[in-house]
Design a protein around this motif. Structure first.
Motif, PDB file in Angstrom:
ATOM      1  N   GLN A   1       0.838  -1.190   0.000  1.00  0.00           N
ATOM      2  CA  GLN A   1       0.000   0.000   0.000  1.00  0.00           C
ATOM      3  C   GLN A   1       0.873   1.240   0.000  1.00  0.00           C
ATOM      4  O   GLN A   1       1.978   1.245   0.575  1.00  0.00           O
ATOM      5  CB  GLN A   1      -0.915   0.036   1.238  1.00  0.00           C
ATOM      6  N   PRO A   2       0.397   2.312  -0.628  1.00  0.00           N
ATOM      7  CA  PRO A   2       1.144   3.580  -0.545  1.00  0.00           C
ATOM      8  C   PRO A   2       0.974   4.195   0.841  1.00  0.00           C
ATOM      9  O   PRO A   2       0.017   3.905   1.567  1.00  0.00           O
ATOM     10  CB  PRO A   2       0.486   4.440  -1.632  1.00  0.00           C
ATOM     11  N   LEU A   3       1.931   5.003   1.220  1.00  0.00           N
ATOM     12  CA  LEU A   3       1.843   5.690   2.506  1.00  0.00           C
ATOM     13  C   LEU A   3       0.706   6.702   2.458  1.00  0.00           C
ATOM     14  O   LEU A   3       0.522   7.408   1.459  1.00  0.00           O
ATOM     15  CB  LEU A   3       3.159   6.402   2.822  1.00  0.00           C
ATOM     16  N   GLU A   4      -0.048   6.761   3.568  1.00  0.00           N
ATOM     17  CA  GLU A   4      -1.120   7.739   3.644  1.00  0.00           C
ATOM     18  C   GLU A   4      -0.560   9.121   3.959  1.00  0.00           C
ATOM     19  O   GLU A   4       0.633   9.286   4.265  1.00  0.00           O
ATOM     20  CB  GLU A   4      -2.121   7.311   4.729  1.00  0.00           C
ATOM     21  N   GLU A   5      -1.430  10.072   3.894  1.00  0.00           N
ATOM     22  CA  GLU A   5      -1.019  11.442   4.176  1.00  0.00           C
ATOM     23  C   GLU A   5      -0.498  11.551   5.607  1.00  0.00           C
ATOM     24  O   GLU A   5      -1.104  11.051   6.550  1.00  0.00           O
ATOM     25  CB  GLU A   5      -2.204  12.390   3.975  1.00  0.00           C
ATOM     26  N   SER A   6       0.649  12.182   5.756  1.00  0.00           N
ATOM     27  CA  SER A   6       1.336  12.412   7.034  1.00  0.00           C
ATOM     28  C   SER A   6       1.929  11.145   7.632  1.00  0.00           C
ATOM     29  O   SER A   6       2.429  11.171   8.750  1.00  0.00           O
ATOM     30  CB  SER A   6       0.398  13.063   8.062  1.00  0.00           C
ATOM     31  N   GLU A   7       1.914  10.022   6.875  1.00  0.00           N
ATOM     32  CA  GLU A   7       2.610   8.829   7.353  1.00  0.00           C
ATOM     33  C   GLU A   7       4.064   8.860   6.893  1.00  0.00           C
ATOM     34  O   GLU A   7       4.395   9.416   5.844  1.00  0.00           O
ATOM     35  CB  GLU A   7       1.938   7.550   6.827  1.00  0.00           C
ATOM     36  N   GLU A   8       4.931   8.229   7.702  1.00  0.00           N
ATOM     37  CA  GLU A   8       6.335   8.179   7.356  1.00  0.00           C
ATOM     38  C   GLU A   8       6.937   6.872   7.853  1.00  0.00           C
ATOM     39  O   GLU A   8       6.427   6.246   8.785  1.00  0.00           O
ATOM     40  CB  GLU A   8       7.091   9.361   7.967  1.00  0.00           C
ATOM     41  N   LEU A   9       8.022   6.475   7.196  1.00  0.00           N
ATOM     42  CA  LEU A   9       8.759   5.283   7.594  1.00  0.00           C
ATOM     43  C   LEU A   9       9.851   5.680   8.575  1.00  0.00           C
ATOM     44  O   LEU A   9      10.462   6.751   8.456  1.00  0.00           O
ATOM     45  CB  LEU A   9       9.392   4.615   6.357  1.00  0.00           C
ATOM     46  N   TYR A  10      10.089   4.791   9.560  1.00  0.00           N
ATOM     47  CA  TYR A  10      11.125   5.087  10.553  1.00  0.00           C
ATOM     48  C   TYR A  10      11.567   3.783  11.209  1.00  0.00           C
ATOM     49  O   TYR A  10      10.986   2.721  10.986  1.00  0.00           O
ATOM     50  CB  TYR A  10      10.614   6.079  11.592  1.00  0.00           C
ATOM     51  N   VAL A  11      12.621   3.863  12.000  1.00  0.00           N
ATOM     52  CA  VAL A  11      13.117   2.726  12.767  1.00  0.00           C
ATOM     53  C   VAL A  11      12.719   2.953  14.215  1.00  0.00           C
ATOM     54  O   VAL A  11      13.121   3.957  14.824  1.00  0.00           O
ATOM     55  CB  VAL A  11      14.647   2.578  12.639  1.00  0.00           C
ATOM     56  N   ASN A  12      11.888   2.045  14.775  1.00  0.00           N
ATOM     57  CA  ASN A  12      11.350   2.248  16.121  1.00  0.00           C
ATOM     58  C   ASN A  12      12.364   1.887  17.196  1.00  0.00           C
ATOM     59  O   ASN A  12      13.522   1.540  16.895  1.00  0.00           O
ATOM     60  CB  ASN A  12      10.048   1.453  16.300  1.00  0.00           C
ATOM     61  N   GLY A  13      11.918   1.952  18.445  1.00  0.00           N
ATOM     62  CA  GLY A  13      12.805   1.674  19.571  1.00  0.00           C
ATOM     63  C   GLY A  13      13.309   0.252  19.627  1.00  0.00           C
ATOM     64  O   GLY A  13      14.345  -0.023  20.243  1.00  0.00           O
ATOM     65  N   ASP A  14      12.602  -0.686  18.998  1.00  0.00           N
ATOM     66  CA  ASP A  14      13.052  -2.083  18.939  1.00  0.00           C
ATOM     67  C   ASP A  14      13.982  -2.332  17.768  1.00  0.00           C
ATOM     68  O   ASP A  14      14.270  -3.496  17.437  1.00  0.00           O
ATOM     69  CB  ASP A  14      11.836  -3.017  18.839  1.00  0.00           C
ATOM     70  N   LYS A  15      14.444  -1.266  17.106  1.00  0.00           N
ATOM     71  CA  LYS A  15      15.340  -1.369  15.946  1.00  0.00           C
ATOM     72  C   LYS A  15      14.677  -2.087  14.779  1.00  0.00           C
ATOM     73  O   LYS A  15      15.340  -2.775  13.989  1.00  0.00           O
ATOM     74  CB  LYS A  15      16.659  -2.071  16.328  1.00  0.00           C
ATOM     75  N   ASN A  16      13.357  -1.955  14.665  1.00  0.00           N
ATOM     76  CA  ASN A  16      12.615  -2.525  13.550  1.00  0.00           C
ATOM     77  C   ASN A  16      12.033  -1.401  12.706  1.00  0.00           C
ATOM     78  O   ASN A  16      11.687  -0.329  13.223  1.00  0.00           O
ATOM     79  CB  ASN A  16      11.493  -3.442  14.036  1.00  0.00           C
ATOM     80  N   THR A  17      11.914  -1.648  11.403  1.00  0.00           N
ATOM     81  CA  THR A  17      11.285  -0.661  10.534  1.00  0.00           C
ATOM     82  C   THR A  17       9.783  -0.664  10.771  1.00  0.00           C
ATOM     83  O   THR A  17       9.173  -1.710  10.982  1.00  0.00           O
ATOM     84  CB  THR A  17      11.596  -0.975   9.063  1.00  0.00           C
ATOM     85  N   ALA A  18       9.184   0.501  10.753  1.00  0.00           N
ATOM     86  CA  ALA A  18       7.752   0.618  11.028  1.00  0.00           C
ATOM     87  C   ALA A  18       7.223   1.877  10.357  1.00  0.00           C
ATOM     88  O   ALA A  18       7.976   2.681   9.798  1.00  0.00           O
ATOM     89  CB  ALA A  18       7.495   0.650  12.530  1.00  0.00           C
TER      90      ALA A  18
END
Length: 629
Positions: A201-218
């Protein structure tokens, strides 16, 4: 360079074929081989070819799409040469239909040939469920199709991503991790549905990819502050973790009502507010559920919430419809002790009923407070150790009694007799005494006379030792922290006489009242076990020993000896301890005799009777404690 070289060679080959073709047509169309002189410049291709056709008697048809100007002058060249030059210079194609020469723009046939399908470099290892891929600007749709072919798992690309090109290189990555990293590298997201389909799915408005505190992509919703409000500001964003949408909040002195509204909108929750939500809050939490956030927002307030048919009901906890009830069935403790341990502040807005028949607590009130009480009760409802206490009591009694004396008197029934061994207790009558006096007079020639006929004399010299061992082995059990008591003894009564004097006008009358009072003499032991860590028991021990020293015959209270001690110690389970040294010594001497003479040395042995008693009692306690779970 190779491509350009191939293009040049292909062009040369085409011109040679075109020239040969025109030369061959010259046999049937003589005008192609006739030489011509054209001195025309700056005219259109239509006019230029029209002049050539008129001069050489040619039939030329020109495609209307061919439209450009000519600036060429030719002298003494054939029409075929001019046509080949124009075809080469302006990329034209020349064909013929009988005697008619048809000229159009040249279209390369290679452009209509479909390019070979590119092999997508994706491999799948079924045994380890891993993917390897090397993608370079490949179609996401083709990549998904290849993944389905090699893995047999369903991967869906929506219409909005049909033209998406992706690039990724990875080796031996777990299937779901590989898809997640493929989406992360190409700024899209992937979701696994409940029916095991993987959906890009495409990212929704104001969504972004990042690496969380568990060192996983989210994926998370970018921070979006609410419009400035007097007195505070709130910030909320959500993200998916393990398929669950969680919310994070960062607010300073923000209205609780606004927090509820924004959180409900972010998580698409249905809610209904039954009363005004008052108060502000400062909060900073990450990755919590909607229920956990509401619990934090309403803690310490009069508000609560309840989920009913997918709708969250929010309002004052005292309102009808927001109250709830719960039954807590205790497994290991008694409700008698649990209720008294619940903090008073937690009981204010909760009604607690005791259902003793089922050892159950019935709670009625708000769900939040009920959950707090339930968590507290569950922490207390654990197995209470039972301690088995074995008490062994041994009393060692040692008594020595010596009775000596001479007694004489007059009695009608006195007879000679008694014991000489093992102790002397002999009574001599008057005849025996007279016989003894006569024998003594013969030996000494002294007439001592005779005693009266009813006279008697008793000689006593007795000594007795009494050693007795008294043993009792009671077994007691006590809950952890509760006392177990043991009492062994006897009870005696003595008479208490009371005289009441009632006066009258002429005389007074006395009324005597007898009341029998009881006196106890016993051995009592009280033990309080407390189980601590490492299977150890702390024992608080109290011992009280009392005994009657004698039993009066005149009805007076019996004298007692009393010993008490208290101690505490810590032992391991099944260890035995010994408490000794509890010793009682009693000395009793009773003398009766003739006044004055009974106190004169030597003569006192003749004119008195003496009984001397010495007793010693030693008590020893053996205590063994065993933890029963």
């Amino acid at each position: 360079m190779i491509f350009l070289s191939c293009s040049v060679f292909a062009q040369q080959d085409r011109m040679q074929q075109l020239e040969k073709k025109l030369n061959d047509l010259s046999a049937t169309i003589p005008g192609l081989g006739q030489k011509v002189q054209l001195m025309i410049t700056g005219v259109s291709i239509q006019e230029y070819l029209g002049a050539l056709a008129r001069s050489n008697g040619l039939s030329i048809s020109l495609d209307p799409k061919v439209n450009f100007q000519i600036f060429d002058n030719f002298n003494n060249v054939t029409a075929a040469n001019i046509l080949v030059l124009l075809a080469k210079k302006y990329n034209l194609d020349i064909t013929n239909v009988g005697q008619i020469i048809y000229i159009t723009n040249y279209q390369d046939p290679a452009q209509f040939v479909k390019p070979p399908i590119k092999d997508i470099a994706i491999k799948y290892d079924k045994a380890s469920n891993t993917l390897s891929m090397s993608l370079q600007n490949d179609s996401l749709n083709a990549v998904a199709r290849k993944i389905i072919e090699v893995s047999g798992k369903n991967v869906i690309v929506p219409n909005s991503l049909q033209g998406k090109r992706v690039t990724a290189v990875m080796a031996d990555a777990v299937f779901e991790t590989a898809l997640d990293k493929l989406a992360y590298l190409n700024e899209i997201k992937v979701i696994k549905t409940n029916d095991n389909f993987y959906l890009f799915q495409p990212l929704e408005e104001s969504e972004e990819l990042y690496v969380n505190g568990d060192k996983n992509t989210a994926v998370r919703r970018a921070y979006r502050p609410s419009p400035p409000r007097p007195g505070g500001n709130t910030g909320l964003f959500t993200k998916m973790i393990n398929g669950q949408k969680l919310i994070s909040a960062d607010a300073v002195n923000a209205p609780i009502a606004d927090m509820v509204s924004q959180a409900s909108a972010e998580l698409n929750k249905n809610y209904s507010v039954y009363s005004e939500i008052k108060g502000n809050i400062t909060i900073h939490v990450n990755d919590v559920t909607y229920d956990q956030l509401l619990t934090l927002l309403f803690k310490g307030t009069d508000n609560t919430f309840r989920l009913e048919n997918g709708i969250y009901l929010i309002g004052d906890r005292r309102l009808e419809g927001l109250r709830t009830f719960k039954a807590i069935h205790l497994q290991n403790r008694s409700i008698d002790t649990i209720v008294s341990m619940i903090p008073a502040d937690w009981k204010k807005n909760i009604e607690i009923k005791e259902f003793r028949e089922q050892n159950t607590l019935l709670l009625s009130g708000s769900a939040g407070q009920i959950n707090e009480v339930e968590n507290f009760v569950n922490q207390l409802d654990v197995i209470v150790p039972v301690v088995l206490i074995e008490v062994t009591i041994i009393d060692f009694h040692k008594t020595r009694t010596v009775a000596t004396g001479i007694s004489a008197g007059i009695s009608d029934s006195a007879k000679t007799g008694g014991t000489v061994l093992p102790g002397v207790n002999f009574t001599a009558s008057a005849s025996s005494v007279n016989s003894f006096l006569n024998s003594l007079g013969k030996l000494t020639s002294v007439n001592l006379g005779h005693v009266v006929p009813n006279f008697y004399v008793t000689l006593s010299a007795l000594e007795s030792n009494n050693n007795a061992d008294i043993r009792s082995v009671p077994k007691l059990t006590a809950l952890n922290g509760h006392s177990a008591s043991l009492s062994i003894g006897s009870k005696r009564y003595y008479k208490n006489t009371t005289q009441n004097l009632i006066p009258f006008t002429t005389s007074s009358q006395s009324i005597f009242t007898n009341v029998y009072q009881e006196v106890n003499a016993d051995l009592s032991v009280s033990i309080r076990p407390v189980v601590s860590g490492d299977e150890q028991v702390t024992l608080g021990i109290k011992v009280n020993i009392s005994d009657f020293t004698s039993i009066p015959t005149d009805g007076s209270p019996p004298p007692q000896s009393i010993s008490k001690f208290e101690t505490s110690l810590r032992v391991h389970s099944e260890d035995t301890i010994v408490l000794g040294g509890i010793e009682r010594t009693e000395n009793d001497e009773v003398t009766s005799g003739t006044p004055i003479l009974s106190r004169i040395p030597i003569l006192k042995w003749i004119f008195s009777n003496r009984t001397k008693t010495a007793s010693k009692v030693i008590s020893v306690l053996f205590i063994k404690s065993t933890i029963l779970r």
